[in-house]
Design an enzyme around this catalytic site. Structure first.
Site, mmCIF file in Angstrom:
data_model
loop_
_atom_site.group_PDB
_atom_site.id
_atom_site.type_symbol
_atom_site.label_atom_id
_atom_site.label_comp_id
_atom_site.label_asym_id
_atom_site.label_seq_id
_atom_site.Cartn_x
_atom_site.Cartn_y
_atom_site.Cartn_z
ATOM 1 C CE1 TYR A 129 -80.583 43.205 13.378
ATOM 2 C CE2 TYR A 129 -78.540 43.333 14.076
ATOM 3 C CZ TYR A 129 -79.660 43.690 13.082
ATOM 4 O OH TYR A 129 -79.249 44.777 12.004
ATOM 5 N N GLY A 153 -90.101 47.184 17.442
ATOM 6 C CA GLY A 153 -89.636 47.007 16.231
ATOM 7 C C GLY A 153 -89.898 48.131 15.320
ATOM 8 C CG ASP A 155 -83.646 50.467 12.168
ATOM 9 O OD1 ASP A 155 -84.154 50.146 11.017
ATOM 10 O OD2 ASP A 155 -83.497 49.906 13.260
ATOM 11 C CD GLU A 203 -87.409 43.975 8.325
ATOM 12 O OE1 GLU A 203 -86.487 44.595 8.465
ATOM 13 O OE2 GLU A 203 -88.699 44.226 7.944
HETATM 14 C C1 GLA Z 1 -83.085 46.305 13.260
HETATM 15 C C2 GLA Z 1 -81.853 46.802 12.593
HETATM 16 C C3 GLA Z 1 -81.796 47.342 11.418
HETATM 17 C C4 GLA Z 1 -82.136 46.091 10.457
HETATM 18 C C5 GLA Z 1 -83.523 45.314 10.897
HETATM 19 C C6 GLA Z 1 -83.845 44.240 10.219
HETATM 20 O O1 GLA Z 1 -84.038 47.182 13.195
HETATM 21 O O2 GLA Z 1 -81.569 47.943 13.582
HETATM 22 O O3 GLA Z 1 -80.649 47.542 10.928
HETATM 23 O O4 GLA Z 1 -81.254 45.156 10.466
HETATM 24 O O5 GLA Z 1 -83.427 44.975 12.388
HETATM 25 O O6 GLA Z 1 -84.112 44.334 8.938
#
Ligand code: GLA
Length: 381
Positions: free
Chosen positions: A219, A121, A169, A32
């Site tokens: 983020y 998430g 993702d 993660e």
């Molecule tokens: C979000 C982002 C991903 C990744 C996750 C954390 O989902 O879109 O690219 O960085 O957070 O792992």
């Protein structure tokens, strides 16, 4: 195949559909906040998707409809810009990507239906982007490579949702397969599909139903910390950094950047170990690594929150005697969902306990369900 969703999407169109596109959300088992640090990640595409049914409308506009959202109209003859309604920006971003590739997109009408919970998430935005890209492939009668499609969708997220996300993702939503984890080497962008079909195993996803922040800077700030740390460490890639390197520069890096660096290095190592544990069917070790990943995200990377910690602790309290191997937050954090690896025969009891105890502790009714690795973005015949 998500038949109910497909039927709902078909009903939302004013003419017979000629193209139907499906793209799933994802859950991440481990790895993660390291996809933007050249790390390894181990997500899978879940059996919850976004479905889009569409037909050309003979105009030069896209007319978009999604239940519970304002309709959107997009002029396909103009360069795309961020606008209202907000949800259509993901679509605009993908249209922009196709236009940059030189494609002339015909006018169309589309109805979007989703079973991916938003803000949980579980990458509902990546699912929306990847479903849109798949739809455009269908309307244009072309097909991009999976990698090209995923990268185009990631760019849409960067430019039109203004979240500087990594590649996890969109890769998971595009490359997903039934019974396979999508192991991604984020340095080379290479994908390995890892078998995940042990009938004794199950994955529980628990949506805490809270969402504190993500696109408003937290983020991006984490990503900035990791970039700053790598510069200080003087290495070309996080894959060249060891824990000893981080400890040697601990004071120079300063707090919290040194803890961010420790998370990245230890999480990359944990994910590699997890891949090995999985190959050996060592689920106890895999669970321990998931637990350690959560602790690092909570203490060093500081992307967890009270509700995620409560949910994770509830699963851990059930423990191996109750069938739980390990649990952690999944995705970007600051709310959203947890992922729990457990024995299949115990899932019902575990889910009931987590649901009841989480509600008692927080007053919030969570959404808890099992999911299995599913097929990535595709067109329905
Ligand atoms: C979000 C982002 C991903 C990744 C996750 C954390 O989902 O879109 O690219 O960085 O957070 O792992």
């Amino acid at each position: 195949m998500p038949r109910d969703l497909i039927n709902a999407a078909l009903k939302g169109l004013s003419r017979p559909a000629t193209v139907i596109a499906v793209a799933p959300g994802r859950v991440n088992l481990i790895g993660e906040h390291i996809d933007y640090c050249d790390g390894f990640v181990m997500p899978f595409a879940i059996d919850r998707s976004i479905v889009i049914a569409a037909a050309k409308n003979g105009s030069s506009e896209a007319h978009l409809r999604s239940e519970g959202q304002p309709d959107a109209a997009i002029d396909l003859t103009l360069p795309q810009e961020i606008g209202e309604p907000h949800w259509a920006n993901y679509v605009r971003g993908v249209i922009d990507g196709f236009q940059q590739l030189g494609y002339d997109i015909p006018g169309f009408e589309a109805c979007f239906v989703s079973s991916v919970p938003g803000g949980a998430g579980l990458s509902s935005s990546a699912a929306l982007e990847c479903a849109t890209a798949t739809l455009l492939e269908g309307l244009l009668g072309i097909s991009l490579s999976k990698k090209q499609k995923a990268l185009l969708c990631q760019k849409a997220e960067h430019d039109f949702a203004q979240v500087p996300c990594g590649i996890m993702d969109q890769f998971a939503s595009t490359f997903g397969e039934e019974n396979r984890l999508v192991m991604i080497d984020c340095r080379s962008a290479e994908v390995t599909l890892v078998p995940f079909e042990n009938p004794d195993l199950a994955v529980i996803i628990a949506n805490t139903k809270v969402h504190h922040q993500l696109s408003d800077g937290a983020y991006a700030m984490r990503r900035q910390h990791t970039e700053e740390a790598l510069k200080w460490l003087g290495k070309p890639s996080w894959r060249d950094v060891t824990l000893t390197d981080v400890k040697a520069r601990w004071n120079d890096l300063g707090d919290p950047v040194n803890r961010r660096a420790r998370h990245v290095v230890t999480e990359i190592a944990r994910t590699q170990k997890a891949a090995h544990a999985l190959a050996q069917n060592d689920f106890l070790l895999l669970g321990e690594l998931m637990d350690a990943s959560h602790d690092s995200l909570r203490d060093d990377f500081e992307v967890s929150c009270e509700e995620l910690d409560i949910m994770v602790n509830l699963a851990r309290e059930i423990g191996i005697s109750g069938g739980v191997f390990g649990a952690r937050m999944t995705g970007g954090g600051f709310g959203g969902s947890t992922v729990t690896l457990c024995k299949r025969e115990c899932t019902d009891v575990i889910m009931t306990t987590m649901r009841r105890s989480y509600q008692q502790a927080t007053g919030i009714v969570p959404e808890i369900f099992c999911s299995r690795p599913s097929r990535g973005a595709h067109l329905v015949d």
